[in-house]
Design a protein around this motif. Structure first.
Motif, PDB file in Angstrom:
ATOM      1  N   GLU A  66       0.826  -1.209   0.000  1.00  0.00           N
ATOM      2  CA  GLU A  66       0.000   0.000   0.000  1.00  0.00           C
ATOM      3  C   GLU A  66       0.862   1.262   0.000  1.00  0.00           C
ATOM      4  O   GLU A  66       0.579   2.212  -0.725  1.00  0.00           O
ATOM      5  CB  GLU A  66      -0.945   0.030   1.207  1.00  0.00           C
ATOM      6  CG  GLU A  66      -2.030  -1.022   1.162  1.00  0.00           C
ATOM      7  CD  GLU A  66      -1.575  -2.380   1.720  1.00  0.00           C
ATOM      8  OE1 GLU A  66      -0.498  -2.467   2.358  1.00  0.00           O
ATOM      9  OE2 GLU A  66      -2.285  -3.361   1.487  1.00  0.00           O
ATOM     10  N   SER A  67       1.915   1.277   0.813  1.00  0.00           N
ATOM     11  CA  SER A  67       2.769   2.472   0.848  1.00  0.00           C
ATOM     12  C   SER A  67       3.520   2.651  -0.463  1.00  0.00           C
ATOM     13  O   SER A  67       3.724   3.772  -0.921  1.00  0.00           O
ATOM     14  CB  SER A  67       3.740   2.423   2.036  1.00  0.00           C
ATOM     15  OG  SER A  67       4.721   1.416   1.873  1.00  0.00           O
ATOM     16  N   GLU A  68       3.910   1.542  -1.089  1.00  0.00           N
ATOM     17  CA  GLU A  68       4.595   1.622  -2.385  1.00  0.00           C
ATOM     18  C   GLU A  68       3.657   2.139  -3.468  1.00  0.00           C
ATOM     19  O   GLU A  68       4.038   2.949  -4.302  1.00  0.00           O
ATOM     20  CB  GLU A  68       5.171   0.265  -2.791  1.00  0.00           C
ATOM     21  CG  GLU A  68       6.548   0.003  -2.243  1.00  0.00           C
ATOM     22  CD  GLU A  68       7.558   1.065  -2.660  1.00  0.00           C
ATOM     23  OE1 GLU A  68       8.035   1.044  -3.804  1.00  0.00           O
ATOM     24  OE2 GLU A  68       7.871   1.919  -1.818  1.00  0.00           O
ATOM     25  N   GLU A  69       2.405   1.678  -3.444  1.00  0.00           N
ATOM     26  CA  GLU A  69       1.411   2.154  -4.411  1.00  0.00           C
ATOM     27  C   GLU A  69       1.194   3.658  -4.249  1.00  0.00           C
ATOM     28  O   GLU A  69       1.146   4.405  -5.222  1.00  0.00           O
ATOM     29  CB  GLU A  69       0.102   1.386  -4.197  1.00  0.00           C
ATOM     30  CG  GLU A  69      -0.911   1.587  -5.297  1.00  0.00           C
ATOM     31  CD  GLU A  69      -2.127   0.683  -5.083  1.00  0.00           C
ATOM     32  OE1 GLU A  69      -3.244   1.228  -5.084  1.00  0.00           O
ATOM     33  OE2 GLU A  69      -1.941  -0.539  -4.919  1.00  0.00           O
ATOM     34  N   ARG A  71       3.332   5.801  -2.933  1.00  0.00           N
ATOM     35  CA  ARG A  71       4.557   6.494  -3.351  1.00  0.00           C
ATOM     36  C   ARG A  71       4.594   6.654  -4.867  1.00  0.00           C
ATOM     37  O   ARG A  71       4.935   7.723  -5.376  1.00  0.00           O
ATOM     38  CB  ARG A  71       5.801   5.738  -2.881  1.00  0.00           C
ATOM     39  CG  ARG A  71       7.114   6.446  -3.261  1.00  0.00           C
ATOM     40  CD  ARG A  71       8.313   5.547  -3.088  1.00  0.00           C
ATOM     41  NE  ARG A  71       8.271   4.340  -3.882  1.00  0.00           N
ATOM     42  CZ  ARG A  71       8.562   4.278  -5.197  1.00  0.00           C
ATOM     43  NH1 ARG A  71       8.882   5.348  -5.861  1.00  0.00           N
ATOM     44  NH2 ARG A  71       8.516   3.125  -5.837  1.00  0.00           N
ATOM     45  N   ILE A  72       4.221   5.613  -5.589  1.00  0.00           N
ATOM     46  CA  ILE A  72       4.225   5.666  -7.056  1.00  0.00           C
ATOM     47  C   ILE A  72       3.220   6.714  -7.544  1.00  0.00           C
ATOM     48  O   ILE A  72       3.527   7.506  -8.443  1.00  0.00           O
ATOM     49  CB  ILE A  72       3.935   4.268  -7.648  1.00  0.00           C
ATOM     50  CG1 ILE A  72       5.130   3.354  -7.379  1.00  0.00           C
ATOM     51  CG2 ILE A  72       3.633   4.351  -9.135  1.00  0.00           C
ATOM     52  CD1 ILE A  72       4.862   1.876  -7.604  1.00  0.00           C
ATOM     53  N   GLN A  73       2.047   6.756  -6.930  1.00  0.00           N
ATOM     54  CA  GLN A  73       1.050   7.770  -7.300  1.00  0.00           C
ATOM     55  C   GLN A  73       1.581   9.173  -7.020  1.00  0.00           C
ATOM     56  O   GLN A  73       1.416  10.079  -7.831  1.00  0.00           O
ATOM     57  CB  GLN A  73      -0.261   7.544  -6.548  1.00  0.00           C
ATOM     58  CG  GLN A  73      -1.041   6.351  -7.022  1.00  0.00           C
ATOM     59  CD  GLN A  73      -2.280   6.097  -6.167  1.00  0.00           C
ATOM     60  OE1 GLN A  73      -2.494   6.727  -5.136  1.00  0.00           O
ATOM     61  NE2 GLN A  73      -3.096   5.147  -6.601  1.00  0.00           N
ATOM     62  N   GLN A  74       2.231   9.350  -5.882  1.00  0.00           N
ATOM     63  CA  GLN A  74       2.784  10.661  -5.545  1.00  0.00           C
ATOM     64  C   GLN A  74       3.913  11.047  -6.486  1.00  0.00           C
ATOM     65  O   GLN A  74       4.025  12.206  -6.873  1.00  0.00           O
ATOM     66  CB  GLN A  74       3.276  10.678  -4.097  1.00  0.00           C
ATOM     67  CG  GLN A  74       2.164  10.690  -3.089  1.00  0.00           C
ATOM     68  CD  GLN A  74       2.687  10.658  -1.664  1.00  0.00           C
ATOM     69  OE1 GLN A  74       3.866  10.556  -1.402  1.00  0.00           O
ATOM     70  NE2 GLN A  74       1.763  10.741  -0.711  1.00  0.00           N
ATOM     71  N   ASP A  75       4.752  10.086  -6.863  1.00  0.00           N
ATOM     72  CA  ASP A  75       5.839  10.362  -7.802  1.00  0.00           C
ATOM     73  C   ASP A  75       5.310  10.898  -9.122  1.00  0.00           C
ATOM     74  O   ASP A  75       5.907  11.772  -9.734  1.00  0.00           O
ATOM     75  CB  ASP A  75       6.683   9.107  -8.063  1.00  0.00           C
ATOM     76  CG  ASP A  75       7.718   8.854  -6.976  1.00  0.00           C
ATOM     77  OD1 ASP A  75       7.861   9.691  -6.065  1.00  0.00           O
ATOM     78  OD2 ASP A  75       8.370   7.794  -7.044  1.00  0.00           O
TER      79      ASP A  75
END
Length: 164
Positions: A66-69, A71-75
């Motif tokens: 969930e945190s990786e998902e 982070r990718i959206q924020q990137d």
């Protein structure tokens, strides 16, 4: 492009103030200028135990799917940071402790004095005008930091388990 992770992976740096202090002091932060301490909680009495002034805080949390998902959206929607903020992307695996410390020190160089001619003094002068991706590429290719990180990573008490 430096926005994507490289194949390079370092040993994780232990989240231990003694390890982090030795690492930073060896790279050019004078011991009387800055020091890392543990924060044991966020309630008032525990925060009172933290020496003042506080110049930076590193927040550690486990990475989940969930945190990786997130982070990718924020990137994807992230704008370049303000020119007054020192920021670099992380492209080297397990370098988050070192990246966090570089962010912390890079954003307080007006508050502390780095040892003139030290690794960190030279690093921040060299990367000052670079964008976050260029800084990531610079760090990825920086053998001196890779060696310093490796020495610090093996100085901790936690057994390192390598995941492939």
């Amino acid at each position: 492009m430096a926005n994507t992770p490289s194949a390079k992976r370092w040993l994780p740096l232990e989240a231990n103030p003694d390890v982090m202090n030795q690492f930073l002091w060896g790279l050019g932060v004078a011991p009387d200028e800055a020091e890392c301490f543990d924060v044991y909680g966020l309630d008032e009495e525990l925060l009172e135990m933290v020496p003042k002034p506080v110049l930076a805080v590193l927040f550690l949390y486990p990475i989940t799917s969930e945190s990786e998902e997130e982070r990718i959206q924020q990137d994807c929607s992230m704008k370049e940071p303000s020119s007054g903020v020192y920021f670099m992307k992380q492209t080297v695996g397990n370098a988050c402790g070192t990246i966090g410390l570089l962010h912390a020190v890079g954003n307080i160089t007006s508050e502390i004095k780095l040892v003139e001619g030290s690794y960190l003094d030279n690093f921040f002068k060299t990367t000052a005008k670079m964008n976050p991706s260029e800084r990531a590429t610079f760090l990825e290719n920086d053998r001196e930091m890779e060696v310093a990180h490796s020495v610090a990573a093996t100085a901790g008490e936690t057994e390192v388990r390598i995941r492939h």
